[in-house]
Every structure is written in C-alpha cells, then in structure tokens.
Design a protein around this motif. Sequence first.
Motif, PDB file in Angstrom:
ATOM      1  N   GLU A 142      48.703  27.035  52.904  1.00  0.00           N
ATOM      2  CA  GLU A 142      47.362  26.768  53.582  1.00  0.00           C
ATOM      3  C   GLU A 142      46.542  27.853  53.703  1.00  0.00           C
ATOM      4  N   ILE A 143      45.050  27.927  53.269  1.00  0.00           N
ATOM      5  CA  ILE A 143      44.048  29.066  53.611  1.00  0.00           C
ATOM      6  C   ILE A 143      43.275  28.693  54.708  1.00  0.00           C
ATOM      7  N   ASN A 144      43.159  29.578  55.670  1.00  0.00           N
ATOM      8  CA  ASN A 144      42.180  29.306  56.697  1.00  0.00           C
ATOM      9  C   ASN A 144      40.745  30.048  56.281  1.00  0.00           C
ATOM     10  N   LEU A 145      39.938  29.323  55.752  1.00  0.00           N
ATOM     11  CA  LEU A 145      38.594  29.712  55.151  1.00  0.00           C
ATOM     12  C   LEU A 145      37.806  30.632  56.305  1.00  0.00           C
ATOM     13  N   ALA A 146      37.992  30.212  57.333  1.00  0.00           N
ATOM     14  CA  ALA A 146      37.175  31.471  58.307  1.00  0.00           C
ATOM     15  C   ALA A 146      37.790  32.578  58.732  1.00  0.00           C
ATOM     16  N   ALA A 147      39.040  33.050  58.011  1.00  0.00           N
ATOM     17  CA  ALA A 147      39.645  34.275  58.100  1.00  0.00           C
ATOM     18  C   ALA A 147      39.907  34.833  56.875  1.00  0.00           C
ATOM     19  N   PRO A 148      39.969  36.266  56.607  1.00  0.00           N
ATOM     20  CA  PRO A 148      40.379  36.726  55.398  1.00  0.00           C
ATOM     21  C   PRO A 148      41.464  36.609  55.149  1.00  0.00           C
ATOM     22  N   ASN A 149      41.807  36.515  53.757  1.00  0.00           N
ATOM     23  CA  ASN A 149      43.030  35.895  53.152  1.00  0.00           C
ATOM     24  C   ASN A 149      43.252  36.881  51.989  1.00  0.00           C
ATOM     25  N   ILE A 150      44.474  37.624  52.020  1.00  0.00           N
ATOM     26  CA  ILE A 150      44.758  38.772  50.924  1.00  0.00           C
ATOM     27  C   ILE A 150      44.983  38.170  49.598  1.00  0.00           C
ATOM     28  N   TYR A 151      45.670  37.004  49.709  1.00  0.00           N
ATOM     29  CA  TYR A 151      45.990  36.200  48.243  1.00  0.00           C
ATOM     30  C   TYR A 151      44.664  35.652  47.580  1.00  0.00           C
ATOM     31  N   LEU A 152      43.717  35.333  48.388  1.00  0.00           N
ATOM     32  CA  LEU A 152      42.622  34.777  47.569  1.00  0.00           C
ATOM     33  C   LEU A 152      41.848  35.975  47.185  1.00  0.00           C
ATOM     34  N   ALA A 153      41.809  37.059  47.809  1.00  0.00           N
ATOM     35  CA  ALA A 153      41.124  38.380  47.664  1.00  0.00           C
ATOM     36  C   ALA A 153      41.826  38.790  46.192  1.00  0.00           C
ATOM     37  N   VAL A 154      42.999  38.780  46.123  1.00  0.00           N
ATOM     38  CA  VAL A 154      43.674  39.252  44.901  1.00  0.00           C
ATOM     39  C   VAL A 154      43.329  38.360  43.668  1.00  0.00           C
ATOM     40  N   ILE A 155      43.307  36.988  43.843  1.00  0.00           N
ATOM     41  CA  ILE A 155      42.812  35.924  42.815  1.00  0.00           C
ATOM     42  C   ILE A 155      41.578  36.290  42.474  1.00  0.00           C
ATOM     43  N   ALA A 156      40.572  36.491  43.349  1.00  0.00           N
ATOM     44  CA  ALA A 156      39.114  36.962  42.944  1.00  0.00           C
ATOM     45  C   ALA A 156      39.318  38.111  42.179  1.00  0.00           C
ATOM     46  N   GLY A 157      39.877  38.929  42.480  1.00  0.00           N
ATOM     47  CA  GLY A 157      40.062  40.441  41.685  1.00  0.00           C
ATOM     48  C   GLY A 157      40.409  40.217  40.264  1.00  0.00           C
ATOM     49  N   VAL A 158      41.382  39.582  40.108  1.00  0.00           N
ATOM     50  CA  VAL A 158      42.214  39.248  38.738  1.00  0.00           C
ATOM     51  C   VAL A 158      41.086  38.390  37.990  1.00  0.00           C
ATOM     52  N   SER A 159      40.310  37.323  38.424  1.00  0.00           N
ATOM     53  CA  SER A 159      39.687  36.354  37.915  1.00  0.00           C
ATOM     54  C   SER A 159      38.311  37.449  37.411  1.00  0.00           C
ATOM     55  N   GLN A 160      37.931  38.389  38.138  1.00  0.00           N
ATOM     56  CA  GLN A 160      36.896  39.148  37.866  1.00  0.00           C
ATOM     57  C   GLN A 160      37.064  40.136  36.656  1.00  0.00           C
ATOM     58  N   LEU A 161      38.567  40.542  36.773  1.00  0.00           N
ATOM     59  CA  LEU A 161      38.865  41.272  35.692  1.00  0.00           C
ATOM     60  C   LEU A 161      38.924  40.724  34.273  1.00  0.00           C
ATOM     61  N   ILE A 162      39.330  39.366  34.579  1.00  0.00           N
ATOM     62  CA  ILE A 162      39.313  38.480  33.229  1.00  0.00           C
ATOM     63  C   ILE A 162      37.851  38.596  32.631  1.00  0.00           C
ATOM     64  N   GLN A 163      37.072  37.954  33.447  1.00  0.00           N
ATOM     65  CA  GLN A 163      35.455  38.076  33.197  1.00  0.00           C
ATOM     66  C   GLN A 163      35.130  39.264  32.669  1.00  0.00           C
ATOM     67  N   SER A 164      35.320  40.475  33.309  1.00  0.00           N
ATOM     68  CA  SER A 164      34.819  41.856  32.825  1.00  0.00           C
ATOM     69  C   SER A 164      35.639  41.970  31.480  1.00  0.00           C
ATOM     70  N   TRP A 165      36.742  41.627  31.076  1.00  0.00           N
ATOM     71  CA  TRP A 165      37.210  41.957  29.905  1.00  0.00           C
ATOM     72  C   TRP A 165      36.517  40.994  28.707  1.00  0.00           C
ATOM     73  N   LEU A 166      36.083  39.716  29.124  1.00  0.00           N
ATOM     74  CA  LEU A 166      35.483  38.747  28.311  1.00  0.00           C
ATOM     75  C   LEU A 166      34.082  39.427  28.122  1.00  0.00           C
ATOM     76  N   MET A 167      33.238  39.831  28.987  1.00  0.00           N
ATOM     77  CA  MET A 167      32.011  40.436  29.015  1.00  0.00           C
ATOM     78  C   MET A 167      32.054  41.564  28.081  1.00  0.00           C
ATOM     79  N   MET A 168      33.147  42.354  27.762  1.00  0.00           N
ATOM     80  CA  MET A 168      32.926  43.561  26.828  1.00  0.00           C
ATOM     81  C   MET A 168      32.792  43.084  25.592  1.00  0.00           C
ATOM     82  N   LYS A 169      33.108  41.921  25.134  1.00  0.00           N
ATOM     83  CA  LYS A 169      32.770  41.259  23.971  1.00  0.00           C
ATOM     84  C   LYS A 169      31.392  41.361  23.355  1.00  0.00           C
TER      85      LYS A 169
END
Length: 237
Positions: A142-169
Amino acid sequence: QRLFNILMLFYVYIPGHVFGVAIIVFTLILSLVLYPCYVQTLKAQRDLKKIQPEIDEIKKLHNNDKTKQSEALMQVYKTHKVNPLGSCLPLLIQLPILYALYQVFMAGLNADSLKLLYSWFPQIPTEINPVFLGFLHIKALEINLAAPNIYLAVIAGVSQLIQSWLMMKFSPMPQAGGATKIINMQMMYLFPVLTVFIGMSLPAALGLYWVATTVFTILQQIIATQRFKREDQLANN
C-alpha cells in the motif's frame, strides 16, 4: 485548482474511487494528446542525427568565426527542414504541468483540499482516500500518495534510466570517445539518481505521475520507432 478539479472528476467517476488510478488515467490522456508532438520530437532528433556529419564539418570549418558558423548551421537546418529546438517542446509543455501537480500534491490530499473544488462540482466527496494499491489487501504494498515513498521513487528512477537508454538511440550527438563519452554516460545515470533523491522527499502522488509519464513515453517511443522503421523501408523500396 483547475488541475485538482480535473483529477477529482476522475477520482469521483472512476469505479473504486482511487486517487492513484485518477492520476494514471489523467497521465494516459495527457500522453495521448501530446503523442503527435512527441513523434515530431523524435523525428527532429532523428533528422538531426542524419545531418550531424554536415554540422560537425561546419563547426570545424568555421571554428574561429562563430557568426559564420551560426549562419552556416541555420542554412543547413533550413535546407534539410530541421528544427534544432524541436526536441525541447515536450519538456517545455510538461514543466508547467509538473509544477501545477507539485502544488496540488503539496497542498495535501485531505478533506481540506476539497475546498478547492468548484461550486458546480458534482458529487463532492466527504474525503479523499490517498491510499494506492489498497485493493490488494497487502499492507506492505500500500502506498500513501500524500507522503513520500522510497519504493516508488526508486521505480521512477529505474524507469527514467530505461527511457534515457532508449533516447540515446535517437540522440543527434555522434558516438563520442574519451572524456566526452564518459560525460555522456554520467549524464545518463545522473538524472535517474536525481529522480530517486527528489522523489524520496516529495509526496508519492508526484512520483506516481512521473512513473506513469515515463512508462507511457517509453511505449510511445517504441511505437514511434517501429513507425520510422516502416517509413524507411517503404522509402528504400
């Protein structure tokens, strides 16, 4: 306030009344609206990559005369009908939306926020449920959207990394070596790391929006890439 009312419309009318689902649906609709713009961005990056050798030659030829260099570059862009700033447009559109969402989520997802609803708003709820994935009935997920969440922050970072890798193409920059290549690789990893650290200090609602935006952008990128490949195949036949 207007953006909050839009999100609350989704929240009220989508079955289940889950604010996280409202954010995802809003992000999906926004991504579909901006898709033509995003395709043009990728096309601009693709076109820049094609004329990069010509650009490098001009920079080398007019290395000591920036005025002539700028004039020659503008002529190349005009000849090939390439907009060098075309790749910046989606970011310029996203920034004010991101800032508006930041204001909405920092104000809090609670009963006090309901005061921001317009007077004509139908079915005004008595409260806002900020819990996401509560339907799984697994407390750890369960994620409380009104408070910070480290797991969601990590998922955001990983997805950003995948997007950056694709953008390099699609990057207009040629393959570099030495120090330039190291800097490019550092930048590729720097933004995802910053995303994680920033996401850890902000409400999880903003992190969920960023994850949804990145995932939809990746899907759009894959679709657009396949489209460009088919266009190139037809052009070569």
